[in-house]
Design an enzyme around this catalytic site. Sequence first.
Site: not given
Length: 502
Positions: A183-184, A180
């Site tokens: 997200c990261d 992701c």
Amino acid sequence: MESFFVRNARAFVGVFFVVLLSGCLQSTDEGHRHQITFDRDTLPVVVLGGGVAGLTAAIYLAQANIPVTIIEGPKPGGALSQSQGVRNWPGQYNVPGADIVQKIKEHALACGVQIVQARITAASLLQNPFIFDLESMSDGKKSTVKAASCIIAVGTEPNLLEVPGEQGEGGYWGRGVSNCAVCDGFFFKGKQVMVVGGGDSAVEEASYLANLASTVTLVIRKDTFRAKDVKARDRLVARPNVKVMFDSSIKEIIGDGKKVTGVRVNNSKTGEQQTVATDGVFLAIGSRPNTDLFKGQLDFDSRGFIVLKNHQATSVAGVFAAGDVSDPLFVQAITAAGDGCRAALQAKKYLEEVGYKMQAGALEKGDESARVWQKDVPRGVVEIESEQQFKDVVANAQTPVFLDMYASWCFPCKRMMPIVEKLAKAFEGKVIFAKVNVANKAMDIERLNPMIHGRAVYSVPTFILIKDGKEVKRIEGSRDYEVLKKAIETSFGDSKNLAFVR
Ligand code: NDP
């Protein structure tokens, strides 16, 4: 025994549906169904999955005055919430997927939809009412729900490479390996990253990362991209910091014990193997449908997608499917929404046919516990807003600290906040609960961890347990309440009394 779920749901449903106590078996013959006997604990419909398909289905059902409950699993918002820039959602150009999902969710709640955060541990679809065993995401409590019809909208699960160094003991998942970018990706600012895969997801992930990382290398096992969006693909490969390795497969992810440092890559044309340095590996290698729970009960295709008979109807009467779980072809947010709409209208028709009558009247709102995701600042958890505050509250604390490293854009982080808040209540006075938004520009995140003698953070949510000013345990990714509670008890002292607390 009446379950927690049924109690909540019954309160929600109130007096708005009448249960028929007559009738017997159902027929699968469309349009000529026999009435089914339902007891009072049977809900008219449950929607499994809280992505675009499930939320849209729930909105349509609620608008038709049918009480509806969504069981939202471990990935609230579904696949769309991972998309940073959605350009094909009608009415909005280039908008984060999480924003679209958030609006649909708010819409559903405004219609009176109840959202329950639970993992579905078993599903029984071979008799009606259908039975689902649930495990609460917040406290692990088990419950059972019965429903006259259901809409399966549980989406797909990302594939893994299944190579050494990826997951498990000694693996680098959450320490440089991710699926992701939204997200990261933040943790790879100015660093070198790889994106594995050549489909539309890989193009999206790489495009997002190219804005942050110093270099992005796409690792594609064939000599071509699979991505359908050629414009996006061409824009990506034209970027100066993007490289493509065709005919290449990653055989191993290598690290220094703390984080990823490189990968071993094999070229299928030349047979050559080389080690390539990288700080992060983002997987975008397709996904498989989340259908294991329903195996042996519905018809599936050879890849495990639910086979649809007629406008979202599955092989079992009263069970409908919507979104990616039954769509290996289009896999678009807008088609998922359309599926959800069709599934809802089909479920309504089915309920009418089998004699499940709804009385007219406005729906009541669901109970507060179903809405906890909306609250962004839980009580009892200190929001750290400066490096000095981090020093005072976290690094120099005399009391053990539970630190939640989250990001404002991260959906799983939002879902974890009520759990962290609940933990803060359970350990009130014994453990300090603090949270840091890694996107907070007022702080240099990389300077925080050395203050607690800890490692850098590569993914969110990450929970760091700190004792005497030092990191003693780290948990990467979402966890249930019980798992985190146990981690606090074992890391911070006696499980009953936390006797060490000063
Ligand atoms: P796809 O199946 O389309 O692509 C997967 C990619 O990963 C392919 O390049 C595939 O290679 C590769 N791959 C698969 N397994 C491995 C493995 N074990 N090792 C190395 N490489 C592997 O998946 P996506 O998730 O990209 O897309 C799924 C669907 O969602 C598609 O229909 C896509 O169009 C849609 N989508 C649409 C978007 C949009 O419209 N904006 C955004 C994202 C997805 P190979 O080609 O050799 O099989």
